[in-house]
Motif scaffolding. Structure first.
Motif, PDB file in Angstrom:
ATOM      1  N   ASP A  52       0.832  -1.202   0.000  1.00 36.08           N
ATOM      2  CA  ASP A  52       0.000   0.000   0.000  1.00 36.08           C
ATOM      3  C   ASP A  52       0.873   1.260   0.000  1.00 36.08           C
ATOM      4  OD1 ASP A  52       0.863   0.426   2.651  1.00 36.08           O
ATOM      5  OD2 ASP A  52      -1.043  -0.201   3.526  1.00 36.08           O
ATOM      6  N   ASP A  53       0.254   2.414   0.144  1.00 35.74           N
ATOM      7  CA  ASP A  53       0.982   3.688   0.104  1.00 35.74           C
ATOM      8  C   ASP A  53       2.026   3.822   1.206  1.00 35.74           C
ATOM      9  OD1 ASP A  53      -0.523   4.391  -2.085  1.00 35.74           O
ATOM     10  OD2 ASP A  53      -1.938   5.605  -0.939  1.00 35.74           O
ATOM     11  N   ASN A  54       1.890   3.048   2.269  1.00 30.94           N
ATOM     12  CA  ASN A  54       2.851   3.070   3.373  1.00 30.94           C
ATOM     13  C   ASN A  54       3.832   1.902   3.298  1.00 30.94           C
ATOM     14  OD1 ASN A  54       1.718   5.379   4.621  1.00 30.94           O
ATOM     15  ND2 ASN A  54       0.036   4.102   5.340  1.00 30.94           N
ATOM     16  N   SER A  55       3.872   1.230   2.151  1.00 30.79           N
ATOM     17  CA  SER A  55       4.741   0.065   1.911  1.00 30.79           C
ATOM     18  C   SER A  55       4.397  -1.135   2.775  1.00 30.79           C
ATOM     19  CB  SER A  55       6.225   0.430   2.088  1.00 30.79           C
ATOM     20  OG  SER A  55       6.603   1.353   1.098  1.00 30.79           O
ATOM     21  N   LEU A  56       3.197  -1.169   3.325  1.00 30.46           N
ATOM     22  CA  LEU A  56       2.750  -2.327   4.091  1.00 30.46           C
ATOM     23  C   LEU A  56       2.220  -3.388   3.135  1.00 30.46           C
ATOM     24  CD1 LEU A  56       0.947  -0.509   7.021  1.00 30.46           C
ATOM     25  CD2 LEU A  56       3.202  -1.567   7.044  1.00 30.46           C
ATOM     26  N   ILE A  57       2.425  -4.639   3.481  1.00 24.83           N
ATOM     27  CA  ILE A  57       2.018  -5.756   2.638  1.00 24.83           C
ATOM     28  C   ILE A  57       0.546  -6.058   2.887  1.00 24.83           C
ATOM     29  CG2 ILE A  57       2.396  -8.206   2.155  1.00 24.83           C
ATOM     30  CD1 ILE A  57       5.302  -7.692   3.322  1.00 24.83           C
ATOM     31  N   ARG A  58      -0.212  -6.142   1.792  1.00 27.37           N
ATOM     32  CA  ARG A  58      -1.642  -6.460   1.849  1.00 27.37           C
ATOM     33  C   ARG A  58      -1.952  -7.544   0.824  1.00 27.37           C
ATOM     34  NH1 ARG A  58      -4.792  -2.728   4.684  1.00 27.37           N
ATOM     35  NH2 ARG A  58      -3.675  -0.851   5.260  1.00 27.37           N
ATOM     36  N   ALA A  59      -2.946  -8.350   1.139  1.00 25.99           N
ATOM     37  CA  ALA A  59      -3.390  -9.404   0.233  1.00 25.99           C
ATOM     38  C   ALA A  59      -4.475  -8.864  -0.691  1.00 25.99           C
ATOM     39  CB  ALA A  59      -3.936 -10.574   1.042  1.00 25.99           C
ATOM     40  N   THR A  60      -4.519  -9.405  -1.898  1.00 24.59           N
ATOM     41  CA  THR A  60      -5.591  -9.054  -2.816  1.00 24.59           C
ATOM     42  C   THR A  60      -6.877  -9.744  -2.360  1.00 24.59           C
ATOM     43  OG1 THR A  60      -5.176 -10.959  -4.257  1.00 24.59           O
ATOM     44  CG2 THR A  60      -3.965  -8.904  -4.748  1.00 24.59           C
ATOM     45  N   ASP A  61      -8.004  -9.307  -2.892  1.00 19.66           N
ATOM     46  CA  ASP A  61      -9.276  -9.968  -2.584  1.00 19.66           C
ATOM     47  C   ASP A  61      -9.238 -11.426  -3.015  1.00 19.66           C
ATOM     48  OD1 ASP A  61     -10.286  -7.613  -1.531  1.00 19.66           O
ATOM     49  OD2 ASP A  61     -11.294  -7.033  -3.394  1.00 19.66           O
ATOM     50  N   GLU A  62      -8.590 -11.687  -4.137  1.00 17.85           N
ATOM     51  CA  GLU A  62      -8.490 -13.053  -4.638  1.00 17.85           C
ATOM     52  C   GLU A  62      -7.719 -13.954  -3.664  1.00 17.85           C
ATOM     53  OE1 GLU A  62      -7.032 -15.544  -8.586  1.00 17.85           O
ATOM     54  OE2 GLU A  62      -6.577 -13.405  -8.447  1.00 17.85           O
TER      55      GLU A  62
END
Length: 169
Positions: A52-62
């Motif tokens: 994300d904009d803060n370089s945090l790792i996020r999973a996609t909806d898939e």
């Protein structure tokens, strides 16, 4: 893209821990460095995560669909875009901290003060580092804020009843 059992389990970790950092996944997966985490994500899970904009790792909806894992953060409050979730799924220690941490209108607490509050309220004895890590994880979920005084201190960024906290342990 077909995933191995290890890839599916690690992807489920990303779903459950998001938003997260390399260091948190490094510890969880027993890797030697954040660089190893980055390479693993790129080489094995590139289609299922983003930063994300803060370089945090996020999973996609898939990713959540593929793994069946419950996302750590759900909703955005009343949909006003403030980033405050409706529900968070967190480890037991984070749920305990959320329950005892100073509210948004109260004086913020140090890590040691928060540790003592958790010890007083529950029959547990976490380390100060575990409490610090849990506070930072709650901060990444937008439910805790840091107030800088002589030492960093913490308090809830939201009213306690504004977020449904589900302990996952």
């Amino acid at each position: 893209m077909s995933l191995t059992d290890e890839e599916r389990e690690r992807l489920a970790d990303v779903v459950r821990l998001q938003p997260t950092k390399n260091g948190e996944l490094q510890e969880r997966w027993g890797l030697d460095s954040g660089s190893e985490v980055h390479h693993y994500l790129e080489d094995h899970l590139g289609d299922y995560y983003y930063r994300d904009d803060n370089s945090l790792i996020r999973a996609t909806d898939e990713a959540a669909e593929v793994t069946g894992a419950e996302p750590a953060v759900e909703g955005d409050g009343d949909g006003d875009g403030d980033g405050v979730p409706d529900r968070i799924r967190v480890p037991e220690l984070q749920a305990q901290i959320f329950a005892v941490l100073a509210g948004p209108d109260e004086r913020s607490q140090s890590v040691v003060s928060t540790l003592q509050s958790v010890r007083d309220a529950y029959d547990v004895d976490p380390s100060a580092e575990d409490v610090r890590s849990a506070l930072q994880a709650l901060r990444r979920k937008n439910v805790v804020e840091v107030i800088y005084r002589t030492v960093p201190t913490f308090r809830l960024a939201v009213d306690r009843d504004a977020v449904d906290v589900v302990a996952t342990d």
